[in-house]
Scaffold this motif. Structure first.
Motif, PDB file in Angstrom:
ATOM      1  N   UNK C  67       0.789  -1.224   0.000  1.00 52.52           N
ATOM      2  CA  UNK C  67       0.000   0.000   0.000  1.00 52.52           C
ATOM      3  C   UNK C  67       0.825   1.279   0.000  1.00 52.52           C
ATOM      4  N   UNK C  68       2.091   1.198   0.426  1.00 49.36           N
ATOM      5  CA  UNK C  68       2.861   2.446   0.506  1.00 49.36           C
ATOM      6  C   UNK C  68       3.804   2.578  -0.681  1.00 49.36           C
ATOM      7  N   UNK C  69       4.133   3.803  -0.982  1.00 49.65           N
ATOM      8  CA  UNK C  69       5.000   4.107  -2.124  1.00 49.65           C
ATOM      9  C   UNK C  69       6.432   4.273  -1.627  1.00 49.65           C
ATOM     10  N   UNK C  70       7.367   3.660  -2.322  1.00 51.54           N
ATOM     11  CA  UNK C  70       8.779   3.876  -1.994  1.00 51.54           C
ATOM     12  C   UNK C  70       9.461   4.198  -3.307  1.00 51.54           C
ATOM     13  N   UNK C  71       9.641   5.490  -3.535  1.00 48.10           N
ATOM     14  CA  UNK C  71      10.208   5.947  -4.814  1.00 48.10           C
ATOM     15  C   UNK C  71      11.610   5.387  -4.995  1.00 48.10           C
ATOM     16  N   UNK C  72      11.861   4.797  -6.138  1.00 50.60           N
ATOM     17  CA  UNK C  72      13.207   4.302  -6.417  1.00 50.60           C
ATOM     18  C   UNK C  72      13.802   5.166  -7.516  1.00 50.60           C
ATOM     19  N   UNK C  73      14.829   5.940  -7.137  1.00 55.32           N
ATOM     20  CA  UNK C  73      15.416   6.872  -8.104  1.00 55.32           C
ATOM     21  C   UNK C  73      16.791   6.346  -8.535  1.00 55.32           C
ATOM     22  N   UNK C  74      16.741   5.443  -9.546  1.00 54.79           N
ATOM     23  CA  UNK C  74      17.986   4.843 -10.033  1.00 54.79           C
ATOM     24  C   UNK C  74      18.991   5.924 -10.429  1.00 54.79           C
ATOM     25  N   UNK C  77      20.895   7.630  -7.539  1.00 54.33           N
ATOM     26  CA  UNK C  77      21.855   6.701  -6.946  1.00 54.33           C
ATOM     27  C   UNK C  77      23.058   6.543  -7.867  1.00 54.33           C
ATOM     28  N   UNK C  78      22.805   6.454  -9.185  1.00 53.56           N
ATOM     29  CA  UNK C  78      23.903   6.327 -10.137  1.00 53.56           C
ATOM     30  C   UNK C  78      24.808   7.556 -10.066  1.00 53.56           C
ATOM     31  N   UNK C  79      24.191   8.741 -10.012  1.00 48.38           N
ATOM     32  CA  UNK C  79      24.969   9.979  -9.923  1.00 48.38           C
ATOM     33  C   UNK C  79      25.837   9.984  -8.664  1.00 48.38           C
ATOM     34  N   UNK C 215      15.878  -5.032  -6.086  1.00 50.76           N
ATOM     35  CA  UNK C 215      17.036  -5.890  -6.376  1.00 50.76           C
ATOM     36  C   UNK C 215      17.862  -5.253  -7.491  1.00 50.76           C
ATOM     37  N   UNK C 216      17.182  -4.714  -8.504  1.00 53.91           N
ATOM     38  CA  UNK C 216      17.894  -4.065  -9.606  1.00 53.91           C
ATOM     39  C   UNK C 216      18.748  -2.907  -9.084  1.00 53.91           C
ATOM     40  N   UNK C 217      18.166  -2.119  -8.171  1.00 54.44           N
ATOM     41  CA  UNK C 217      18.920  -1.006  -7.592  1.00 54.44           C
ATOM     42  C   UNK C 217      20.132  -1.521  -6.816  1.00 54.44           C
ATOM     43  N   UNK C 218      19.928  -2.601  -6.064  1.00 53.02           N
ATOM     44  CA  UNK C 218      21.038  -3.163  -5.294  1.00 53.02           C
ATOM     45  C   UNK C 218      22.138  -3.670  -6.224  1.00 53.02           C
ATOM     46  N   UNK C 219      21.750  -4.264  -7.341  1.00 51.75           N
ATOM     47  CA  UNK C 219      22.756  -4.757  -8.295  1.00 51.75           C
ATOM     48  C   UNK C 219      23.529  -3.588  -8.911  1.00 51.75           C
ATOM     49  N   UNK C 220      22.813  -2.497  -9.170  1.00 47.70           N
ATOM     50  CA  UNK C 220      23.478  -1.293  -9.669  1.00 47.70           C
ATOM     51  C   UNK C 220      24.498  -0.802  -8.646  1.00 47.70           C
ATOM     52  N   UNK C 221      24.085  -0.761  -7.369  1.00 50.98           N
ATOM     53  CA  UNK C 221      24.988  -0.304  -6.315  1.00 50.98           C
ATOM     54  C   UNK C 221      26.193  -1.245  -6.208  1.00 50.98           C
ATOM     55  N   UNK C 222      25.923  -2.563  -6.234  1.00 49.21           N
ATOM     56  CA  UNK C 222      27.012  -3.546  -6.149  1.00 49.21           C
ATOM     57  C   UNK C 222      28.045  -3.301  -7.245  1.00 49.21           C
ATOM     58  N   UNK C 223      27.564  -3.169  -8.487  1.00 47.17           N
ATOM     59  CA  UNK C 223      28.462  -2.933  -9.614  1.00 47.17           C
ATOM     60  C   UNK C 223      29.265  -1.649  -9.393  1.00 47.17           C
ATOM     61  N   UNK C 224      28.571  -0.603  -8.903  1.00 49.05           N
ATOM     62  CA  UNK C 224      29.240   0.672  -8.663  1.00 49.05           C
ATOM     63  C   UNK C 224      30.308   0.567  -7.588  1.00 49.05           C
ATOM     64  N   UNK C 225      29.974  -0.073  -6.470  1.00 44.77           N
ATOM     65  CA  UNK C 225      30.914  -0.215  -5.356  1.00 44.77           C
ATOM     66  C   UNK C 225      32.181  -0.931  -5.817  1.00 44.77           C
ATOM     67  N   UNK C 226      31.990  -2.046  -6.548  1.00 47.83           N
ATOM     68  CA  UNK C 226      33.145  -2.823  -6.983  1.00 47.83           C
ATOM     69  C   UNK C 226      34.006  -2.010  -7.944  1.00 47.83           C
ATOM     70  N   UNK C 227      33.367  -1.185  -8.784  1.00 46.86           N
ATOM     71  CA  UNK C 227      34.122  -0.366  -9.725  1.00 46.86           C
ATOM     72  C   UNK C 227      34.903   0.709  -8.978  1.00 46.86           C
TER      73      UNK C 227
END
Lengths: 263, 263, 263, 263, 263
Positions: C67-74, C77-79, C215-227
């Motif tokens: 019922x609640x909204x959790x905006x995901x701003x890929x 986070x990328x920036x 999960x997609x956001x977490x994978x983006x973060x994972x890739x970013x952290x490792x880079x």
């Protein structure tokens, strides 16, 4: 002519029609042109929407697969591979060039050509594997189309019956014709369920089963080609390829080998 | 205009309506605004609950995919890749810069840009593979939405019919109107099953099939780009890419190659 | 407030109720407390048996997800990741310590902490991957619980209706009440099918869709952290992370980059 | 004789027939030769269409699997492997030749033969793995055939019932025979659902379960053969193979080991 | 006593029975011994045919799993592992021998034994992984048996109802008893659907859920054992194992760590 398709259709349709006749009914009461149009129009229409012209064009080909027999002789192909390995060892890979003409298995001759051309083993493997995968995908399209039709048909039957009942119930003025009209409405369910279960789904399963057998043969050929290229011992190749053979072909092979060793 | 979508809808809806008319019924008896509101309201509502606005915003785009034609010419793309490989070998990777403008396949031009920029091969592969995966995921959303709707529609039809029967049975005072009211109640089942099987599920399947064809093209491009970057022989690249081609495009390619070699 | 959940429930329930009212029925005839008790008691009971208290305790949390909204701003986070990579390159990994406080994405700050602590790259990857997997599993519990309820509800409806019919048929003395009693029996089917298709299954699908986005956001973060840890070029990182972005966010990013390069 | 198949059929068919008799009915009213012909003709026909003669020829073999008992004694096979490993360590791999005759597990003796022949360990593994895979595939055919039949049977029952109802409704002149005729029409549904759920599906599941047990034994043998070839310590081999054993066989093994160590 | 199983059965069966009583019916009209014999005889018989005695013998054990509570305390096990790692680092791996007696988690003590025995790390991993896999397989048997029963039960209900209707229709001489007889016939459907959805399927799901939790604990132990063997830093081990913990246990752990660090 695929003998199993033929026998199966005779047994299946014969069983349905025979049982109906034994009940004392006339086959003519199983015919309803409106139900036929609704069920087959709906099924074929929905299936056409689901795919693109490129896939649909192959339906006649897939019907041929269902009805025609294509003998797969694992044993002879294995023998050819072992003999080729033997020749390659004795006379060199280039000597295989002369043999190419005699081979009527297209995948095998293509693989040998790569070996003769001196293609890198890793590239040979990846190209032949991609070929197998491409073959698998193209066959899967046929399976999918018939399974899709088999999924739509019973629901089109329900649609036809519901439409028939709506028509009957809206025109209930002549109650003495009611039962006959309901009977006609049920024809659509009959057509839908029967076409799915005697045609579409068995046809799809058949293509899948045949495709599986062809893929197995291609994998056997792939293994053989790579072993020839690696210059392995023909006896070891024979041993290895035997594991691909279905149980009956394998026994035949074992006997032959025993006979050969006794000589 | 996607010709298969058009023909399929004509054949499917035509079959359903035609069969009904041939039974001597009026199409008007297939219209029921309450059933329409229940089935489509319920289906669309349940589908909206299942997704978020981000996904739902793409529905018009996916409807366009279903109805519009996007010709995929594997053969021309393959030829472009082979020619590019040839040029890269003769004039160096940097010479490809001038060719970028002529290419209208976005994925191909992006891949070439990476090659020209001298990106590490492993990074090129992983970036293009991630692009393919992202494309696949975004298309899968469309498949999922329509399949979800196709799953809800028949149950909404059942809900509508059950509600209709409840209404009929609670107000059974006028028995002569009973049959007609039951007929109306069945309209909801009809709408639910028909919308699922003539629209939602075929639409979802269509997007899946088209997506599969696009992915195949992208994989062909990926393989080609990596081969160009590795400086492989254009003839070998051609051989390799041919395995991606569907059977008909492959024959066309084989003929052309024969013609070229005879020259 | 998740706007899609809200609109969907209004459209879905509104469609069902609206259609029913337009048939000239009273909503009150849709209420039956016995059917309500049977269907919801049965569904909830069977679902409770299927799980353990640990899982069931999380149901309120999962309802909040629905019922609640959790905006995901890929994009943001990328920036952040690209800026962090830039800073790390110029001022060293230890300089990131000061930035940790500003980051409100917990997974990102945990990943940066590992980088600052000088954790081994392989261990960083495996720990963050395990975290992603753990998150995925914990969300899947919510999907499973609602899908399980959605599987039980229609069968509980059938049970309620069958029990109602058994009661009606055993007490057939008052035939004039028969129709009304049958109508009440059908209420259970209505509740079962409607609760599954307007609530349980859409709720489960919603959690799955939202979980996929996280999960997609977490994978983006994972890739970013490792880079960042590998000290890669911020521009390359940006390119790589862009492939994770959904199409619309990606266009926004491409525009910004063009603007930046023109400066 | 597979005791579970026997008991299951007695309990299942006994339950169905017993319950029916207790209702005060005669078993003779469950017999209808037309329904029998329709359901079994249709099911067997559709199944035959789905496969090729090669697969169908194995049906008698698979029926034997369902009805006959083949004791699988993991523990004894493990003991044999450990003893063989011991002997191989003390007397050399060639000493195993004499032991081959005593082993009645074909897969084990074939594996030992490969070890004695001095086959390369990697080749040994791949050949035995291919053998396991081939065995798995050949068993899966049996599972598939019975599951396919189990899928067709209930729909053939529906076809039979619908045809029966069509016949009844078209000949409604004798209303006093109506009820009896409808009863006969329902026989087809009964045969279809019962044959699927008491025979086809349980038979398919049984083959799958038995196949799983055989595969587990083959995997145990594979692990043992490779350990023997690698000349590992018999005690370590024993430890490793113990993890393959089902819980009860494992306890038996643990006890024996304790007894041995106390000696 | 598994509290969720207990509450769920009370809520579920209570809801079904309570709703029925509120309709003004007597619970006695829900009892029919013939339907009971048909549905449970048929379900149990078909399930027995599907498996072998070895699997069926474990049913009482799996019923115990469904009804009994086995507290899984991830946090304490993690603490034990961290302490053990600490001790191993300070006093050497052999010092763990004395600790073995205090550990009541069998899998953990077996893993430590392997470490103390100086087993090769790769072998330790593969043996513990095989143990986990074996445990998973043995639990899956229980899931499968109950799910199989849950699949058969509703169809046995249909068989019972169809047989009841056949009996009713064949003996239609006493029309005033017709309704009551039909009511009894429906009891079989009720038993079939209810037993599947209140017992078999929830029981199977419960075993699956509990098995998943045990497997997670075993994976945590495996990771810990391997880290201890590799002599990793206890703090890093703690960090790593924390990712296995469910969210609530993790927070508890984080708090404790903060408290410790402040000391």
């Amino acid at each position: 002519m695929d003998i199993a398709t033929f026998i199966g259709l005779v047994v299946g349709l014969g069983g349905l029609a025979g049982g109906f006749l034994l009940e004392g009914a006339h086959l003519s009461s199983l015919w309803g042109h409106t139900a036929f149009i609704i069920v087959f129009g709906g099924t074929i229409g929905a299936t056409i929407v689901s795919y693109t012209m490129e896939e649909l064009k192959k339906v006649p080909f897939f019907l041929k697969v269902v009805f025609s027999e294509k003998k797969i002789d694992y044993f002879t192909v294995m023998e050819t591979l072992v003999e080729t390995a033997d020749k390659a060892r004795r006379e060199g890979l280039l000597s295989l060039e002369s043999q190419l003409g005699e081979i009527d298995n297209e995948f095998l001759s293509r693989g040998l050509q790569l070996v003769i051309d001196g293609t890198d083993p890793e590239l040979t493997r990846s190209m032949l594997e991609m070929e197998i995968e491409a073959h698998e995908k193209s066959q899967k399209v046929g399976v999918d189309i018939f399974m899709t039709a088999g999924g739509f048909a019973p629901t089109m039957g329900i649609i036809g019956t519901v439409m028939g009942l709506i028509h009957v119930l809206s025109n209930i003025a002549e109650p003495d014709k009611l039962a006959g009209a309901i009977a006609v409405a049920f024809l659509a369910t009959l057509y839908g369920v029967a076409s799915a279960n005697v045609m579409w789904i068995p046809f799809g399963t058949k293509i899948k089963v045949k495709s599986g057998r062809e893929i197995l043969l291609m994998e056997l050929v792939l293994e053989g080609i790579l072993s020839i290229q690696a210059g392995e011992n023909p006896r070891v190749i024979r041993e290895k390829l035997m594991t691909f053979l279905p149980a009956d072909a394998r026994e035949k092979g074992a006997e032959q080998e025993r006979a050969r060793m006794e000589m």
